[in-house]
Design a protein around this motif. Structure first.
Motif, PDB file in Angstrom:
ATOM      1  N   MET A   1      -5.737  30.997 -31.806  1.00 46.63           N
ATOM      2  CA  MET A   1      -6.277  30.252 -32.932  1.00 46.63           C
ATOM      3  C   MET A   1      -5.834  28.799 -32.738  1.00 46.63           C
ATOM      4  SD  MET A   1      -5.779  30.810 -37.041  1.00 46.63           S
ATOM      5  CE  MET A   1      -4.111  30.135 -37.090  1.00 46.63           C
ATOM      6  N   PRO A   2      -6.598  28.056 -31.908  1.00 43.33           N
ATOM      7  CA  PRO A   2      -6.175  26.690 -31.592  1.00 43.33           C
ATOM      8  C   PRO A   2      -6.356  25.766 -32.807  1.00 43.33           C
ATOM      9  CG  PRO A   2      -8.331  27.149 -30.642  1.00 43.33           C
ATOM     10  CD  PRO A   2      -7.852  28.440 -31.244  1.00 43.33           C
ATOM     11  N   PRO A   3      -5.504  24.767 -32.963  1.00 40.43           N
ATOM     12  CA  PRO A   3      -4.411  24.378 -32.066  1.00 40.43           C
ATOM     13  C   PRO A   3      -3.053  24.914 -32.517  1.00 40.43           C
ATOM     14  CG  PRO A   3      -4.780  22.657 -33.661  1.00 40.43           C
ATOM     15  CD  PRO A   3      -5.719  23.765 -34.022  1.00 40.43           C
ATOM     16  N   ILE A   4      -3.047  26.054 -33.220  1.00 41.09           N
ATOM     17  CA  ILE A   4      -1.812  26.532 -33.840  1.00 41.09           C
ATOM     18  C   ILE A   4      -1.044  27.504 -32.947  1.00 41.09           C
ATOM     19  CG2 ILE A   4      -0.801  27.585 -35.896  1.00 41.09           C
ATOM     20  CD1 ILE A   4      -2.230  24.915 -36.382  1.00 41.09           C
ATOM     21  N   ILE A   5      -1.665  28.623 -32.575  1.00 36.48           N
ATOM     22  CA  ILE A   5      -0.878  29.687 -31.933  1.00 36.48           C
ATOM     23  C   ILE A   5      -1.787  30.564 -31.070  1.00 36.48           C
ATOM     24  CG2 ILE A   5      -1.155  31.379 -33.794  1.00 36.48           C
ATOM     25  CD1 ILE A   5       2.147  30.612 -31.914  1.00 36.48           C
ATOM     26  N   ASN A   6      -1.202  31.123 -30.014  1.00 43.15           N
ATOM     27  CA  ASN A   6      -1.883  32.123 -29.192  1.00 43.15           C
ATOM     28  C   ASN A   6      -1.628  33.514 -29.756  1.00 43.15           C
ATOM     29  OD1 ASN A   6      -2.748  30.139 -27.455  1.00 43.15           O
ATOM     30  ND2 ASN A   6      -1.189  30.537 -25.899  1.00 43.15           N
ATOM     31  N   GLY A   7      -2.385  34.478 -29.237  1.00 38.12           N
ATOM     32  CA  GLY A   7      -2.173  35.859 -29.646  1.00 38.12           C
ATOM     33  C   GLY A   7      -1.074  36.521 -28.817  1.00 38.12           C
ATOM     34  N   GLU A   8      -0.397  37.468 -29.418  1.00 33.99           N
ATOM     35  CA  GLU A   8       0.662  38.209 -28.726  1.00 33.99           C
ATOM     36  C   GLU A   8       0.070  39.096 -27.629  1.00 33.99           C
ATOM     37  OE1 GLU A   8       4.468  39.930 -27.863  1.00 33.99           O
ATOM     38  OE2 GLU A   8       3.910  38.115 -28.985  1.00 33.99           O
ATOM     39  N   HIS A   9      -1.143  39.584 -27.819  1.00 35.84           N
ATOM     40  CA  HIS A   9      -1.764  40.548 -26.899  1.00 35.84           C
ATOM     41  C   HIS A   9      -1.860  39.996 -25.478  1.00 35.84           C
ATOM     42  CE1 HIS A   9      -4.449  43.912 -25.804  1.00 35.84           C
ATOM     43  NE2 HIS A   9      -5.099  43.010 -25.080  1.00 35.84           N
ATOM     44  N   SER A  10      -2.190  38.705 -25.332  1.00 34.64           N
ATOM     45  CA  SER A  10      -2.465  38.159 -23.998  1.00 34.64           C
ATOM     46  C   SER A  10      -1.387  37.185 -23.511  1.00 34.64           C
ATOM     47  CB  SER A  10      -3.821  37.442 -24.009  1.00 34.64           C
ATOM     48  OG  SER A  10      -3.829  36.394 -24.968  1.00 34.64           O
ATOM     49  N   LYS A  11      -0.175  37.296 -24.036  1.00 32.34           N
ATOM     50  CA  LYS A  11       0.847  36.316 -23.667  1.00 32.34           C
ATOM     51  C   LYS A  11       1.229  36.446 -22.189  1.00 32.34           C
ATOM     52  CE  LYS A  11       5.121  38.833 -24.859  1.00 32.34           C
ATOM     53  NZ  LYS A  11       6.328  38.807 -25.707  1.00 32.34           N
ATOM     54  N   ILE A  12       1.612  35.289 -21.633  1.00 38.42           N
ATOM     55  CA  ILE A  12       2.001  35.201 -20.228  1.00 38.42           C
ATOM     56  C   ILE A  12       3.418  35.736 -20.048  1.00 38.42           C
ATOM     57  CG2 ILE A  12       2.393  33.603 -18.309  1.00 38.42           C
ATOM     58  CD1 ILE A  12      -0.464  33.682 -18.968  1.00 38.42           C
ATOM     59  N   THR A  13       3.627  36.493 -18.971  1.00 35.34           N
ATOM     60  CA  THR A  13       4.965  36.968 -18.611  1.00 35.34           C
ATOM     61  C   THR A  13       5.210  36.683 -17.130  1.00 35.34           C
ATOM     62  OG1 THR A  13       4.217  39.189 -17.987  1.00 35.34           O
ATOM     63  CG2 THR A  13       4.776  38.830 -20.319  1.00 35.34           C
ATOM     64  N   LEU A  14       6.437  36.984 -16.683  1.00 29.28           N
ATOM     65  CA  LEU A  14       6.775  36.781 -15.273  1.00 29.28           C
ATOM     66  C   LEU A  14       5.907  37.627 -14.352  1.00 29.28           C
ATOM     67  CD1 LEU A  14      10.680  36.504 -15.083  1.00 29.28           C
ATOM     68  CD2 LEU A  14       9.007  34.876 -14.202  1.00 29.28           C
ATOM     69  N   SER A  15       5.428  38.764 -14.859  1.00 37.35           N
ATOM     70  CA  SER A  15       4.635  39.660 -14.020  1.00 37.35           C
ATOM     71  C   SER A  15       3.139  39.349 -14.052  1.00 37.35           C
ATOM     72  CB  SER A  15       4.853  41.115 -14.468  1.00 37.35           C
ATOM     73  OG  SER A  15       4.490  41.267 -15.835  1.00 37.35           O
ATOM     74  N   THR A  16       2.744  38.346 -14.815  1.00 37.57           N
ATOM     75  CA  THR A  16       1.321  37.973 -14.904  1.00 37.57           C
ATOM     76  C   THR A  16       0.803  37.520 -13.540  1.00 37.57           C
ATOM     77  OG1 THR A  16       1.496  37.342 -17.231  1.00 37.57           O
ATOM     78  CG2 THR A  16      -0.317  36.389 -15.967  1.00 37.57           C
ATOM     79  N   LYS A  17      -0.353  38.012 -13.176  1.00 34.99           N
ATOM     80  CA  LYS A  17      -0.942  37.674 -11.878  1.00 34.99           C
ATOM     81  C   LYS A  17      -2.196  36.801 -12.003  1.00 34.99           C
ATOM     82  CE  LYS A  17       2.007  39.899  -9.380  1.00 34.99           C
ATOM     83  NZ  LYS A  17       2.986  39.112  -8.582  1.00 34.99           N
ATOM     84  N   ASN A  18      -2.965  37.024 -13.048  1.00 29.58           N
ATOM     85  CA  ASN A  18      -4.202  36.269 -13.234  1.00 29.58           C
ATOM     86  C   ASN A  18      -4.144  35.556 -14.586  1.00 29.58           C
ATOM     87  OD1 ASN A  18      -5.633  37.218 -10.796  1.00 29.58           O
ATOM     88  ND2 ASN A  18      -5.502  39.208 -11.817  1.00 29.58           N
ATOM     89  N   VAL A  19      -4.311  34.252 -14.563  1.00 27.92           N
ATOM     90  CA  VAL A  19      -4.131  33.440 -15.774  1.00 27.92           C
ATOM     91  C   VAL A  19      -5.449  32.767 -16.161  1.00 27.92           C
ATOM     92  CG1 VAL A  19      -2.951  31.443 -16.780  1.00 27.92           C
ATOM     93  CG2 VAL A  19      -1.707  32.999 -15.246  1.00 27.92           C
ATOM     94  N   LEU A  20      -5.838  32.985 -17.410  1.00 26.77           N
ATOM     95  CA  LEU A  20      -6.964  32.254 -17.988  1.00 26.77           C
ATOM     96  C   LEU A  20      -6.406  31.059 -18.755  1.00 26.77           C
ATOM     97  CD1 LEU A  20      -9.961  31.925 -18.879  1.00 26.77           C
ATOM     98  CD2 LEU A  20      -9.392  33.382 -20.853  1.00 26.77           C
ATOM     99  N   ILE A  21      -6.886  29.873 -18.420  1.00 25.90           N
ATOM    100  CA  ILE A  21      -6.480  28.657 -19.131  1.00 25.90           C
ATOM    101  C   ILE A  21      -7.669  28.165 -19.935  1.00 25.90           C
ATOM    102  CG2 ILE A  21      -5.527  26.331 -18.897  1.00 25.90           C
ATOM    103  CD1 ILE A  21      -4.700  27.113 -16.019  1.00 25.90           C
ATOM    104  N   GLU A  22      -7.463  27.973 -21.244  1.00 29.01           N
ATOM    105  CA  GLU A  22      -8.520  27.403 -22.079  1.00 29.01           C
ATOM    106  C   GLU A  22      -7.938  26.220 -22.854  1.00 29.01           C
ATOM    107  OE1 GLU A  22      -7.989  27.703 -25.399  1.00 29.01           O
ATOM    108  OE2 GLU A  22      -6.756  29.505 -25.642  1.00 29.01           O
ATOM    109  N   CYS A  23      -8.702  25.139 -22.897  1.00 30.99           N
ATOM    110  CA  CYS A  23      -8.283  23.937 -23.621  1.00 30.99           C
ATOM    111  C   CYS A  23      -9.380  23.589 -24.617  1.00 30.99           C
ATOM    112  CB  CYS A  23      -8.064  22.763 -22.665  1.00 30.99           C
ATOM    113  SG  CYS A  23      -6.784  23.029 -21.436  1.00 30.99           S
TER     114      CYS A  23
END
Length: 570
Positions: free
Chosen positions: A221-243
């Motif tokens: 919900m930009p520009p406030i917060i991302n969702g917990e479901h898709s948060k990035i971790t150390l094991s993340t391999k594929n990253v979607l970036i949206e601005c």
């Protein structure tokens, strides 16, 4: 200026160097950076480690993380060439559909995918920190651009960017234990020390922006917060970036900055997968890696820096700065990489040539002019008066240039005179107009120091602002001198004496060059005031301050004061 904090050992490993701190400081200086501080801090493991705090230029967004910083320094040192960033176009690219409702609040979105990314703890932390630095810098605290990064493997495309009433949006926000509506989240974040500064950006909007995947999972919900479901971790391999953004150009810069720094960690380094963004009236793919070109005249560069080098040498120097160029018809055909959004004009190219050449290597020569610099007469007289007022026992003060109408007029018993330049949209009631007199500042300072030992003897020599229809901006600055004497007696003779000392020091003689004329200024006590005329021009006034004015400012002792237009006597 932004500062980047990096661990010394990690930095040296990335640069493959073994330097003393002074040697590294010199390297930073040569590249146009500054090693601002060296600290020893404890890491999460409890081990002490040396950290460098490096100050970078505000428009060098590519240097805001260790990845971009070390890459630029390696290129500068000749240890690598500037990489060429590639776009990968899959057979069926991911799609982000933008609904018309977003035009009410944040109409633009740009996206990219980093595939087969390998994070370490350090690179993961750097990835998060870069986003925060960009948010505070070019994103203007998320008002222009908001960055969202997501673990793509937890999501299902295509994606939808829309805007809905806050009560219609419900999801589990980052680091929250349960789901909340957008209205509830705004209430929660209004009390959060770190997040409350972002809440006002969309708080009063009838709709809030939100991004969904094909299964209805909320990404952010930009520009406030991302969702917990898709948060990035150390094991993340594929990253979607949206601005998401209100400024599309800034959003593209932000996206390219993140890609340039972290695509090196992909299985196919410096390669980025495109995303199709579908608007109601057109489609486009992002990111955009259009390499800007610029024609630069070598004669212009040499004249600007003050050197004489060949065009071939210029091309070599630009390569040290990560800029490729070729020679076409005796001019440099400069190719500006996506990392160098600070290069807007040939003078920026000349600056990089100067840095690579080394400013310390530029021969110092006398300028080919016959002029000799000297102090402006007004400043010379101002400095002289400051010295004399100080020798007379008065302490210099410096007060706010902006006042309220109340302080400038009402409390001083002055009628509105039409001389004030009014600020149309003041941030605070206290700052409605630039002062037209220095006396309120003098009286406010006396009022704040009446518990000090008497007498209080202070002065200010600074500018006021008054309307002037003869000026192109319809206003002008005027240099004034004001002094106040507060004691058990009026001290009017002290102010009169100060006036005579100042006039004597600038060679103005009593009666011949200046004289006093009785006046009726409501700020001063009747029959205890006089206007100062210099060569038949009114230059100021002095006298005892009226008791009502003293009461308005909360001063319980008599005060005598003077105000003088310095520009009439300079």
């Amino acid at each position: 200026m932004p500062k980047v904090t990096v661990a010394k050992c990690e930095l040296y490993n990335e640069l493959a160097i073994d330097m003393t701190e002074d040697e590294f400081r010199d390297l930073c200086f040569e590249f146009g950076l500054e090693l601002d501080d060296v600290t020893v801090e404890k890491t999460a493991s409890g081990k002490e480690e040396v950290f460098f705090k490096i100050e970078v230029a505000a428009n060098r967004y590519d240097l805001l993380c260790i990845e971009g910083l070390t890459q630029a320094l390696r290129v500068f040192m000749g240890k690598q060439r500037m990489p060429e960033y590639q776009l990968a176009t899959p057979a069926e690219p991911l799609t982000m559909t933008v609904e018309v409702a977003t035009s009410q609040i944040r109409p633009y979105v740009v996206c990219a995918v980093l595939r087969n990314l390998h994070f370490t703890e350090n690179s993961y932390n750097s990835f998060i920190e870069l986003q925060e630095k960009l948010h505070q810098n070019i994103c203007r605290k998320r008002t222009l651009v908001a960055i969202g990064t997501h673990d793509l493997d937890t999501l299902s495309g295509p994606f939808l960017y829309t805007a809905k009433p806050p009560n219609d949006i419900k999801f589990r926000a980052l680091n929250q234990s349960e789901e909340h509506t957008a209205t509830e989240l705004m209430s929660i974040y209004s009390a959060d020390v770190r997040m409350k500064k972002y809440v006002p950006i969309i708080l009063d909007s009838p709709v809030y922006p939100v991004i969904y995947d094909s299964k209805g999972v909320v990404l952010s919900m930009p520009p406030i917060i991302n969702g917990e479901h898709s948060k990035i971790t150390l094991s993340t391999k594929n990253v979607l970036i949206e601005c998401t953004a209100t400024d599309k150009h800034k959003a593209q810069i932000v996206l390219n900055t993140i890609i340039a720094a972290f695509s090196k960690y992909c299985e196919n380094p410096f390669s980025t997968e495109i995303v199709k963004v579908v608007y109601s009236d057109h489609e486009e793919t992002t990111p955009v890696f259009l390499q800007r070109t610029m024609k630069v005249d070598p004669t212009y560069v040499n004249s600007l820096i003050g050197i004489q080098i060949s065009i071939e040498k210029m091309s070599e120097l630009l390569e040290k700065m990560g800029i490729y160029s070729s020679i076409v018809d005796g001019k440099l055909d400069v190719k500006v990489p996506i990392t160098r959004t600070d290069i807007l004009h040939p003078c920026d190219v000349a600056e990089d040539v100067g840095i690579a050449y080394g400013y310390n290597n530029i021969e110092k020569i006398l300028p080919k002019t016959l002029t000799v610099g000297k102090e402006q007469p007004l400043n010379l007289v101002s400095d002289l008066l400051r010295v004399e007022a100080g020798l007379a026992g008065y302490t210099e003060i410096l007060t706010f240039v902006l006042h309220s109408f109340n302080y400038n007029y009402s409390l001083m018993r002055r009628p509105l005179d039409g001389l004030a330049v009014e600020i149309s949209n003041p941030k605070a009631f206290e700052f409605q107009l630039p002062r037209t007199t220095l006396l309120p500042g003098v009286l406010r300072t006396i009022a704040s120091n009446t518990k000090q030992q008497l007498p209080i003897k202070i002065f200010e020599l600074s500018d006021i602002v008054v309307k002037d229809e003869t000026m192109d901006v319809k206003a002008r600055n005027q240099r004034n001198f004001s002094a106040g004497y507060c004691g058990h007696s009026s001290g009017m003779e002290n102010i009169h004496g100060l006036l005579d000392i100042l006039m004597k020091k600038i060679n103005l003689k009593w009666k011949t060059d200046y004289r006093l004329v009785p006046s009726e200024n409501p700020t001063f006590f009747p029959k205890r005031q006089a206007e100062i005329y210099v060569k038949d021009q009114k230059a100021g006034i002095f006298g005892m301050i009226h008791p009502e004015v003293l009461q308005n400012f909360g001063i319980g002792f008599p005060v005598s004061a003077i105000e003088l237009n310095i520009q009439l006597i300079a």
